[in-house]
Design an enzyme around this catalytic site. Structure first.
Site, PDB file in Angstrom:
ATOM      1  CG  ASP A  84      -2.007   1.077   1.072  1.00  0.00           C
ATOM      2  OD1 ASP A  84      -2.904   0.868   0.230  1.00  0.00           O
ATOM      3  OD2 ASP A  84      -1.954   2.108   1.769  1.00  0.00           O
ATOM      4  CB  THR A  85       1.663   3.738  -2.306  1.00  0.00           C
ATOM      5  OG1 THR A  85       2.527   2.664  -2.701  1.00  0.00           O
ATOM      6  CG2 THR A  85       2.419   5.058  -2.427  1.00  0.00           C
TER       7      THR A  85
END
Length: 203
Positions: A84-85
């Site tokens: 996840d970013t």
């Protein structure tokens, strides 16, 4: 040891696929929505949750969701990777824009601003779960309304934290970057390789 074995990628991101190929990891994409109805992770930060903690939690939940899919579908039990970013600006978390207007507002805020990009990567195999985090500093130059409008026309902002993809035309917005370029893209290769080695893969 899981030498030369595959992993499952709990992500639809083409960027993450490209980056895994870059370091020679064989993988299968795990479509979470196709397993026993919707299995999406709710990507909403908890009240007061710091951006790095949010990224870690999301990556861990995606890997766990993928592992449940392995169980339900009775797949070969290879490790599951989730990532996840998130983009952080002045303490605010900038996730994926809901629409073009939201993307425009995000890019206007990022103009002339230094922000942080946090990408977490998590791997689950059976009951074992581990996570790594990469944090980078990115500074954008000035983005006027015309430049933002031209960028929005490309559609590159869709599905991207902070409404931009550094590997595309938004690369020209970057005045400087301190940290991991691949992390800003969506999968920090150093941390990913180290984590996969801990799970016995040859990287």
């Amino acid at each position: 040891m899981l030498v030369d074995k595959r992993i499952y990628l709990a992500s639809q991101s083409p960027r993450r696929r490209e980056l895994l190929k870059q370091i020679g990891i064989a993988y299968d994409v795990l479509p979470l929505r196709a397993v026993s109805g919707r299995m999406d992770v709710l990507e909403v930060a908890h009240a007061g949750e710091a951006a790095p903690d949010f990224a870690r939690r999301m990556a861990t939940e995606k890997a766990a969701c993928g592992w449940r899919a392995v169980d339900l579908r009775r797949l070969l039990r290879f490790p599951v990777l989730g990532a996840d970013t998130v983009v952080e600006l002045d303490g605010d978390i900038l996730g994926k824009p809901a629409d073009r207007a939201a993307a425009k507002a995000m890019l206007a805020r990022l103009s002339r601003s230094e922000h942080r990009v946090h990408t977490a990567v998590a791997v689950q195999h059976e009951s074992r779960v581990d996570v790594r985090l990469s944090s980078s500093r990115v500074k954008f130059g000035a983005l006027d309304d015309a430049l933002i409008a031209r960028y929005l026309e490309t559609g590159e902002y869709l599905g991207k934290a902070g409404a931009y993809g550094i590997q595309g035309r938004a690369g020209a917005f970057v005045e400087y970057l301190e940290g991991s370029y691949s992390g800003v893209m969506g999968l920090p290769l150093y941390e990913t390789a180290a984590l996969l080695r801990e799970f016995g893969l040859a990287v």
